[in-house]
Design an enzyme around this catalytic site. Structure first.
Site, PDB file in Angstrom:
ATOM      1  N   SER A   1       4.092   3.138   2.228  1.00 56.57           N
ATOM      2  CA  SER A   1       4.032   4.984   1.785  1.00 56.57           C
ATOM      3  C   SER A   1       4.529   4.281   0.211  1.00 56.57           C
ATOM      4  O   SER A   1       3.180   3.264  -0.260  1.00 56.57           O
ATOM      5  CB  SER A   1       5.077   5.261   1.516  1.00 56.57           C
ATOM      6  OG  SER A   1       4.469   7.151   1.300  1.00 56.57           O
TER       7      SER A   1
ATOM      8  N   ASP B   1       1.982   7.592   7.595  1.00 59.37           N
ATOM      9  CA  ASP B   1       3.279   7.372   6.289  1.00 59.37           C
ATOM     10  C   ASP B   1       3.784   6.959   7.083  1.00 59.37           C
ATOM     11  O   ASP B   1       4.184   6.828   8.212  1.00 59.37           O
ATOM     12  CB  ASP B   1       4.068   8.574   5.772  1.00 59.37           C
ATOM     13  CG  ASP B   1       4.953   7.906   4.914  1.00 59.37           C
ATOM     14  OD1 ASP B   1       5.887   7.025   5.398  1.00 59.37           O
ATOM     15  OD2 ASP B   1       4.477   8.995   4.386  1.00 59.37           O
TER      16      ASP B   1
END
Length: 259
Positions: free
Chosen positions: A44, A155
């Site tokens: 991320s 993510d």
């Protein structure tokens, strides 16, 4: 069978949304201390920070570039899809400032994303760079999954927010930067957005205790305790907190160069 000897320093950068600005402060400190990192892994926000650093952008320059764009100007609202926002504009923006492929980076980078259909972590270290990087940062519900090479990516922190495993195969010492610390909070602090932020902290925090023990140096900038993963306005404080946290363990970092 040839077994490669593990050597050198690996750097792992966690996810954390806007709290990832602290990564750039740590990177600034590593540059000043001339810590020679062999490879980087990130999820991320950590994947984004790693990509910018290894593409030659100075840490402070990277922060100015990222925050000069309102997050909502990057994305186009899509209310009738799997997420409120999509990554289309983010991909377009990142392609202006980052190399097309992993191979063009100065050091090896591994990006951890989550394949939401297969329910597994996916690691990218070669080929196209920007799409897997943006997929790694696509927070579920807020963003549409990003389609890439037959997978639907969200993510990376959903399953592995501190992806040190790829570096354990090649690096003998690991520096980890974690920007999702957890502490008790008051009941009145819980608004809707805070519930999302808090839940993510708690989920990823379950992974951290045992991973911390695997690291030669573990850095957790204190400003990230007070910061929301959605607030881009705290970039300067987070940068300074990351820098100060790294300099606080300066001796430990310098010892890695000779150990």
């Amino acid at each position: 069978m040839v077994v490669m000897e593990k050597s050198g320093i690996g750097l792992v950068l966690s996810g954390g949304g806007a709290r990832g600005f602290a990564h750039f402060g740590v990177l600034q400190a590593l540059d000043e201390l001339k810590i020679d990192v062999r490879a980087v892994a990130g999820a991320s926000a950590g994947a984004i920070a790693g990509a910018f650093w290894l593409s030659g952008h100075k840490p402070q320059e990277s922060i100015e570039l990222i925050r000069s764009y309102s997050v909502f100007s990057w994305m186009r609202l899509r209310w009738r899809s799997q997420g409120i926002l999509n990554m289309e504009k983010v991909v377009e923006l990142m392609e202006k400032y980052l190399p097309a492929t992993f191979e063009e980076l100065s050091k090896p980078l591994t990006i951890c994303a989550t394949d939401i259909l297969a329910g597994e972590s996916v690691y990218y270290h070669s080929g196209p760079l920007v799409k897997p990087m943006c997929g790694s940062a696509a927070l579920p519900v807020l963003f549409d999954p990003l389609e890439f090479e037959g997978r639907r990516l969200v993510d990376g922190g959903a399953l592995n927010n501190l992806p040190l495993e790829p570096l354990q195969e090649t690096c003998s010492k690991i520096i980890a930067v974690h920007v999702n610390p957890v502490q008790p909070i008051r009941n009145e602090d819980l608004g809707m957005r805070n519930v999302v932020d808090r839940t993510i902290r708690l989920v990823v925090g379950q992974q951290i205790a045992y991973k911390k023990a695997m690291c030669a140096v573990f850095i957790e900038p204190p400003e990230s305790l007070q910061s929301s993963m959605f607030d881009l306005k705290g970039a300067d404080k987070l940068f300074q907190s990351g820098y100060d946290s790294a300099m606080a363990v300066k001796d430990d970092l310098l010892a890695l160069k000779t150990s």
